[in-house]
Design a protein around this motif. Structure first.
Motif, mmCIF file in Angstrom:
data_model
loop_
_atom_site.group_PDB
_atom_site.id
_atom_site.type_symbol
_atom_site.label_atom_id
_atom_site.label_comp_id
_atom_site.label_asym_id
_atom_site.label_seq_id
_atom_site.Cartn_x
_atom_site.Cartn_y
_atom_site.Cartn_z
ATOM 1 N N SER A 168 0.859 -1.177 0.000
ATOM 2 C CA SER A 168 0.000 0.000 0.000
ATOM 3 C C SER A 168 0.902 1.235 0.000
ATOM 4 O O SER A 168 1.443 1.623 1.031
ATOM 5 N N TYR A 169 1.087 1.810 -1.178
ATOM 6 C CA TYR A 169 1.988 2.959 -1.275
ATOM 7 C C TYR A 169 1.478 4.149 -0.466
ATOM 8 O O TYR A 169 2.275 4.929 0.061
ATOM 9 N N ALA A 170 0.177 4.271 -0.339
ATOM 10 C CA ALA A 170 -0.388 5.355 0.464
ATOM 11 C C ALA A 170 0.050 5.214 1.924
ATOM 12 O O ALA A 170 0.400 6.192 2.595
ATOM 13 N N LYS A 171 0.033 3.965 2.436
ATOM 14 C CA LYS A 171 0.458 3.702 3.813
ATOM 15 C C LYS A 171 1.944 4.006 3.992
ATOM 16 O O LYS A 171 2.368 4.601 4.985
ATOM 17 N N VAL A 172 2.748 3.575 3.017
ATOM 18 C CA VAL A 172 4.188 3.795 3.087
ATOM 19 C C VAL A 172 4.498 5.290 3.094
ATOM 20 O O VAL A 172 5.305 5.778 3.901
ATOM 21 N N ILE A 173 3.843 6.031 2.207
ATOM 22 C CA ILE A 173 4.067 7.479 2.138
ATOM 23 C C ILE A 173 3.641 8.150 3.436
ATOM 24 O O ILE A 173 4.312 9.059 3.939
ATOM 25 N N GLU A 174 2.531 7.693 4.008
ATOM 26 C CA GLU A 174 2.044 8.260 5.272
ATOM 27 C C GLU A 174 3.052 8.051 6.394
ATOM 28 O O GLU A 174 3.365 8.977 7.154
ATOM 29 N N VAL A 175 3.603 6.831 6.493
ATOM 30 C CA VAL A 175 4.597 6.531 7.531
ATOM 31 C C VAL A 175 5.872 7.330 7.297
ATOM 32 O O VAL A 175 6.456 7.883 8.234
ATOM 33 N N CYS A 176 6.321 7.399 6.050
ATOM 34 C CA CYS A 176 7.540 8.151 5.740
ATOM 35 C C CYS A 176 7.381 9.630 6.061
ATOM 36 O O CYS A 176 8.311 10.273 6.562
ATOM 37 N N HIS A 177 6.208 10.162 5.773
ATOM 38 C CA HIS A 177 5.945 11.566 6.094
ATOM 39 C C HIS A 177 5.974 11.786 7.599
ATOM 40 O O HIS A 177 6.561 12.762 8.090
ATOM 41 N N HIS A 178 5.372 10.863 8.357
ATOM 42 C CA HIS A 178 5.311 10.996 9.819
ATOM 43 C C HIS A 178 6.701 10.930 10.442
ATOM 44 O O HIS A 178 7.009 11.670 11.383
ATOM 45 N N PHE A 179 7.571 10.047 9.924
ATOM 46 C CA PHE A 179 8.905 9.862 10.497
ATOM 47 C C PHE A 179 9.997 10.606 9.718
ATOM 48 O O PHE A 179 11.174 10.408 9.974
ATOM 49 N N ASN A 180 9.562 11.456 8.789
ATOM 50 C CA ASN A 180 10.502 12.291 8.025
ATOM 51 C C ASN A 180 11.559 11.449 7.312
ATOM 52 O O ASN A 180 12.763 11.721 7.381
#
Length: 213
Positions: A55-67
């Motif tokens: 789920s690329y949306a999930k991955v992007i969300e986590v990456c955004h949260h953890f910078n």
């Protein structure tokens, strides 16, 4: 032409490789821990690997949260160049690892979880702990970014994380340094001043900065 050349130099990355890199960057070791960060079931992570999808949306969300830089996950050449030249590994000690870390000091050294940070940062270890931040009443869970120091380098008025015998990691403000008697006076929120002898101190870390968890 430049765009085409860049595309030709990029190495395609599988979902398994992306998830492995993500675990390294997040400082976790298992698929279960990774699933908890994603707020998913562990078998979902396993299915991503088997089907070579995610789920690329999930991955992007986590990456955004953890910078986390997405380039490091999806482009192999970029990731290797970035980490080799601009980043270094920093150990991180979570609260649940306190006891294991202390016990391992008297046995086989424990391999700490790691995070990647830019080389120019002014700290060398991250310690998770509860503390009261400035202008706040209740204690909060924070990451303390620290540099290890010796007893002789401790100065008054500064905040430190002490690893004390039979007490574990504790954050204190240094009130007085009595080098003649090899002891220091410490202050901690909700506690009275206390004197600690140098022989009770296992390790000392000067706190450079905080980040709320």
């Amino acid at each position: 032409m430049r765009k085409i050349a860049l595309q030709e130099n990029v190495i395609q990355t599988s979902s398994s490789e992306v998830l492995t890199r993500l675990k390294v960057l997040l400082g976790v070791r298992t698929a279960k821990e990774l699933a908890e960060i994603f707020d998913l079931k562990p078998n979902t992570i396993s299915s991503w690997k088997k089907r070579n999808t995610m789920s690329y949306a999930k991955v992007i969300e986590v990456c955004h949260h953890f910078n986390i830089d997405l380039n490091e996950l999806f482009f192999s050449d970029y990731q290797n160049l970035s980490i080799d030249k601009s980043y270094r590994n920093i150990p991180i000690i979570y609260i649940e690892d306190y006891l294991e870390y202390y016990l391992s000091m008297h046995a086989k050294p424990k391999k700490l979880k790691q995070i990647y940070v830019p080389k120019q940062v002014g700290f060398e270890i991250v310690i998770q702990l509860y503390t009261t931040l400035k202008d706040q009443v209740n204690a909060k869970l924070v990451y303390a970014f620290c540099k290890k120091v010796q007893f002789a380098d401790i100065t008054m008025g500064e905040n430190y994380v002490f690893l004390l015998k039979n007490k574990g990691f504790q954050k204190y403000n240094v009130v007085e340094v009595d080098k003649k008697n090899n002891r220091i006076s410490l202050y901690k929120e909700t506690e009275e001043l206390s004197w600690v002898n140098a022989k009770e101190i296992v390790e000392v870390y000067h706190i450079v900065n905080y980040l709320s968890c």
